[in-house]
Write a protein that holds these residues in place. Sequence first.
Motif, mmCIF file in Angstrom:
data_model
loop_
_atom_site.group_PDB
_atom_site.id
_atom_site.type_symbol
_atom_site.label_atom_id
_atom_site.label_comp_id
_atom_site.label_asym_id
_atom_site.label_seq_id
_atom_site.Cartn_x
_atom_site.Cartn_y
_atom_site.Cartn_z
ATOM 1 N N GLU A 128 0.825 -1.213 0.000
ATOM 2 C CA GLU A 128 0.000 0.000 0.000
ATOM 3 C C GLU A 128 0.859 1.262 0.000
ATOM 4 O O GLU A 128 0.443 2.287 -0.525
ATOM 5 N N SER A 132 -5.019 4.611 -7.382
ATOM 6 C CA SER A 132 -5.893 3.457 -7.158
ATOM 7 C C SER A 132 -5.665 2.423 -8.240
ATOM 8 O O SER A 132 -5.322 2.745 -9.372
ATOM 9 N N LYS A 145 -7.393 -1.328 -9.809
ATOM 10 C CA LYS A 145 -8.515 -2.269 -9.813
ATOM 11 C C LYS A 145 -8.338 -3.239 -10.970
ATOM 12 O O LYS A 145 -7.570 -2.983 -11.905
ATOM 13 N N GLU A 160 -11.429 -1.056 -5.230
ATOM 14 C CA GLU A 160 -10.237 -0.274 -5.545
ATOM 15 C C GLU A 160 -9.210 -0.444 -4.438
ATOM 16 O O GLU A 160 -9.540 -0.423 -3.259
ATOM 17 N N THR A 180 -5.894 1.152 -2.822
ATOM 18 C CA THR A 180 -5.207 2.440 -2.776
ATOM 19 C C THR A 180 -3.718 2.245 -2.532
ATOM 20 O O THR A 180 -3.321 1.514 -1.612
#
Length: 185
Positions: free
Chosen positions: A106, A159, A161, A176, A178
């Motif tokens: 992340e 983001s 996806k 999504e 992040t």
Amino acid sequence: VEDYTIFIDAGMTASFNSDITEVCEGNEVSFTDNTNGEVLSWSWVFEGGEPATSTEQNPVVMYMEGGSWDVELTVIGEEGSNTMSLSDYITTMYMPEEAGEIIGSEDVCQGWEEIYTVDIIGYADEYTWVLEPAEAGEMMVVDNMATIAISSDYEGAASLKVCGGNDCGDGGWSNEFTVIVNTCV
């Protein structure tokens, strides 16, 4: 005692075809009666179809679930009946399943290369990955894995996806994910 089978000539031969034999789940197939001879009535049986039976000459049937399905037509005339049955005549293809959670870092640094994965998506034979904004990095995708070369010029949130697709269309997108791009020293 001997067994005998007696065949009666019905004066016709049941025959049919359809506009397609491979269909995506939730779509229709149009069947056409091609029987030679004078038919008084039709009796169709559609394994896996909606409706499951029909007495129409040329019915339209919807297939809601994936699989391979038998189709049978019995025609009745003044001199008897005749049946045509085809095993696994219709193949219904599944839509791809919804993508699961993306796994990966992340918090990343500018200039790093990061790998993100998602579990194999059921019935998908292709994967679409989206990184927003695009200037956050360059992606190289191999099915359920995306390698992102994080931009050395981008800082902030991005983001990610993914969804799976096949000849029937796209499945549901993942949530999504992040990614925070930091300036690291």
